[in-house]
Scaffold this motif. Sequence first.
Motif, PDB file in Angstrom:
ATOM      1  N   ASN A   1       0.820  -1.218   0.000  1.00 45.80           N
ATOM      2  CA  ASN A   1       0.000   0.000   0.000  1.00 45.80           C
ATOM      3  C   ASN A   1       0.851   1.263   0.000  1.00 45.80           C
ATOM      4  O   ASN A   1       0.519   2.262   0.653  1.00 45.80           O
ATOM      5  CB  ASN A   1      -0.975  -0.008   1.180  1.00 45.80           C
ATOM      6  N   ALA A   2       1.945   1.235  -0.769  1.00 50.26           N
ATOM      7  CA  ALA A   2       2.784   2.418  -0.922  1.00 50.26           C
ATOM      8  C   ALA A   2       1.990   3.526  -1.604  1.00 50.26           C
ATOM      9  O   ALA A   2       1.095   3.276  -2.416  1.00 50.26           O
ATOM     10  CB  ALA A   2       4.026   2.070  -1.733  1.00 50.26           C
ATOM     11  N   GLN A   3       2.317   4.763  -1.266  1.00 55.76           N
ATOM     12  CA  GLN A   3       1.549   5.924  -1.707  1.00 55.76           C
ATOM     13  C   GLN A   3       2.298   6.729  -2.766  1.00 55.76           C
ATOM     14  O   GLN A   3       3.527   6.790  -2.784  1.00 55.76           O
ATOM     15  CB  GLN A   3       1.238   6.821  -0.511  1.00 55.76           C
TER      16      GLN A   3
ATOM     17  N   GLY B   1       4.508   3.499   3.136  1.00 54.56           N
ATOM     18  CA  GLY B   1       5.008   4.851   2.893  1.00 54.56           C
ATOM     19  C   GLY B   1       5.045   5.215   1.434  1.00 54.56           C
ATOM     20  O   GLY B   1       4.227   4.762   0.630  1.00 54.56           O
ATOM     21  N   ILE B   2       6.008   6.035   1.067  1.00 51.62           N
ATOM     22  CA  ILE B   2       6.125   6.536  -0.297  1.00 51.62           C
ATOM     23  C   ILE B   2       6.560   5.414  -1.241  1.00 51.62           C
ATOM     24  O   ILE B   2       7.455   4.638  -0.924  1.00 51.62           O
ATOM     25  CB  ILE B   2       7.144   7.697  -0.346  1.00 51.62           C
ATOM     26  N   ASP B   3       5.921   5.367  -2.400  1.00 56.23           N
ATOM     27  CA  ASP B   3       6.318   4.424  -3.437  1.00 56.23           C
ATOM     28  C   ASP B   3       7.767   4.724  -3.837  1.00 56.23           C
ATOM     29  O   ASP B   3       8.082   5.841  -4.270  1.00 56.23           O
ATOM     30  CB  ASP B   3       5.384   4.573  -4.640  1.00 56.23           C
ATOM     31  N   LEU B   4       8.640   3.750  -3.703  1.00 54.79           N
ATOM     32  CA  LEU B   4      10.067   3.974  -3.936  1.00 54.79           C
ATOM     33  C   LEU B   4      10.374   4.343  -5.383  1.00 54.79           C
ATOM     34  O   LEU B   4      11.462   4.870  -5.674  1.00 54.79           O
ATOM     35  CB  LEU B   4      10.861   2.744  -3.513  1.00 54.79           C
ATOM     36  N   ARG B   5       9.444   4.104  -6.296  1.00 51.35           N
ATOM     37  CA  ARG B   5       9.669   4.537  -7.680  1.00 51.35           C
ATOM     38  C   ARG B   5       9.775   6.049  -7.787  1.00 51.35           C
ATOM     39  O   ARG B   5      10.372   6.578  -8.741  1.00 51.35           O
ATOM     40  CB  ARG B   5       8.533   4.037  -8.580  1.00 51.35           C
ATOM     41  N   MET B   6       9.217   6.770  -6.792  1.00 48.86           N
ATOM     42  CA  MET B   6       9.302   8.223  -6.824  1.00 48.86           C
ATOM     43  C   MET B   6      10.730   8.722  -6.615  1.00 48.86           C
ATOM     44  O   MET B   6      11.044   9.874  -6.895  1.00 48.86           O
ATOM     45  CB  MET B   6       8.353   8.824  -5.779  1.00 48.86           C
ATOM     46  N   PHE B   7      11.610   7.850  -6.123  1.00 46.04           N
ATOM     47  CA  PHE B   7      13.009   8.216  -5.928  1.00 46.04           C
ATOM     48  C   PHE B   7      13.858   7.930  -7.166  1.00 46.04           C
ATOM     49  O   PHE B   7      15.036   8.295  -7.200  1.00 46.04           O
ATOM     50  CB  PHE B   7      13.587   7.454  -4.732  1.00 46.04           C
ATOM     51  N   THR B   8      13.278   7.277  -8.172  1.00 49.47           N
ATOM     52  CA  THR B   8      14.031   6.942  -9.380  1.00 49.47           C
ATOM     53  C   THR B   8      13.846   8.031 -10.425  1.00 49.47           C
ATOM     54  O   THR B   8      12.861   8.786 -10.386  1.00 49.47           O
ATOM     55  CB  THR B   8      13.551   5.606  -9.956  1.00 49.47           C
TER      56      THR B   8
END
Length: 269
Positions: free
Chosen positions: A40-42, A76-83
Motif C-alpha cells: 500500500n505504498a503511496q 510509505g512513499i512508493d520507492l519509484r518516486m526516488f528513481t
Amino acid sequence: MTEAVFTGSAEEVSPEEAGLRYEVDGEIATITLGRPDKRNAQTFATWSALARIGDSLPQQVRVVVVRGEGPSFSAGIDLRMFTPEGVPGQGSFASSATLGDSDFEQRIAQAQRGFLWLRRPDIVSIAAVQGHAIGAGFQLALACDLRVLADDAKLCMKEPALGLVPDLTGTKPLVDIVGLPRALEICLTARIVGAEEAARLGLAELVVAPDDLAGAVRDLAAALLAVNRDAATATKRLLQGAAGRTLEEQTAAERHEQVARVKALFAGS
C-alpha cells in the motif's frame, strides 16, 4: 452501499496506480489502501484521490475509517518516486525538483489536502492499522482522530533517514501527542515504534489482535454514532481549539457552543 475507485490525478492514471477503494455505507465511509502487493505504498495519485474523497464526502457520513488491504497499512512513499523514471503519469522527486519553489510548494499543498480533511469537526476519522505504517503511512494514521492498532503494527517516521522531512501533516499531531523530545527522538532516529509502545505514548487508543482489528473498529464506530451528531461536532470543535486558547478563551468558547446546543434542543419546546 456505494463504491467508487478514484484515479487520483488530473493525468491519465489507472485505478491501480491510485490504489484506493472508497465505500459509503450509511453514516460510515471506508477508505481502503488497495495495493497490497506494494504494501500500500503511496504516490501523488494516492494523495490526490484522498483529497477528492474529502471534497465529495456525502453529508450523512459521520465516521471515516482508513484501512489497508493485506498485511500492511502502508509502507510509505512508493520507492519509484526516488528513481529518475518515477511513477508513470506522475513523475518523480527528480522531476519535481526542477519546479520553482512556489510551484513545488503548491504541489505539496495539494498532497496535504488529502490528509487535512480527516480532521474536520463534522466527522470522526479512525485509522485501522496493521503491520507497517511507515513514513506517509504513519502520517496518514496521525491525520486521523483515532487510531486502533493490531498488535503487529510498526510505526516509523522514515523521511529523515531518506533525506526528507515529514510533510504530509504528521509533525503537529505527533508533537501534540508525544511531546517535542519524544517526537524528535522518533523522527531523527527513524526507529520502529511497536504497538505496545504506541499505546503507552498515546499514539493508539486501542491495541488488539490482528484478527480482531475490523471488529474493534466497527465497535468504536458504533459507539461514536450513538452520540448526538451536532453535539459531537461542537465538542470536537471545542477540543480541537483548546490547545491554542487560554482558559478564559476556552470557557468562553464552551459558553458559545452550549448556548447554540440548548437553543437547538429546547427553544421550540
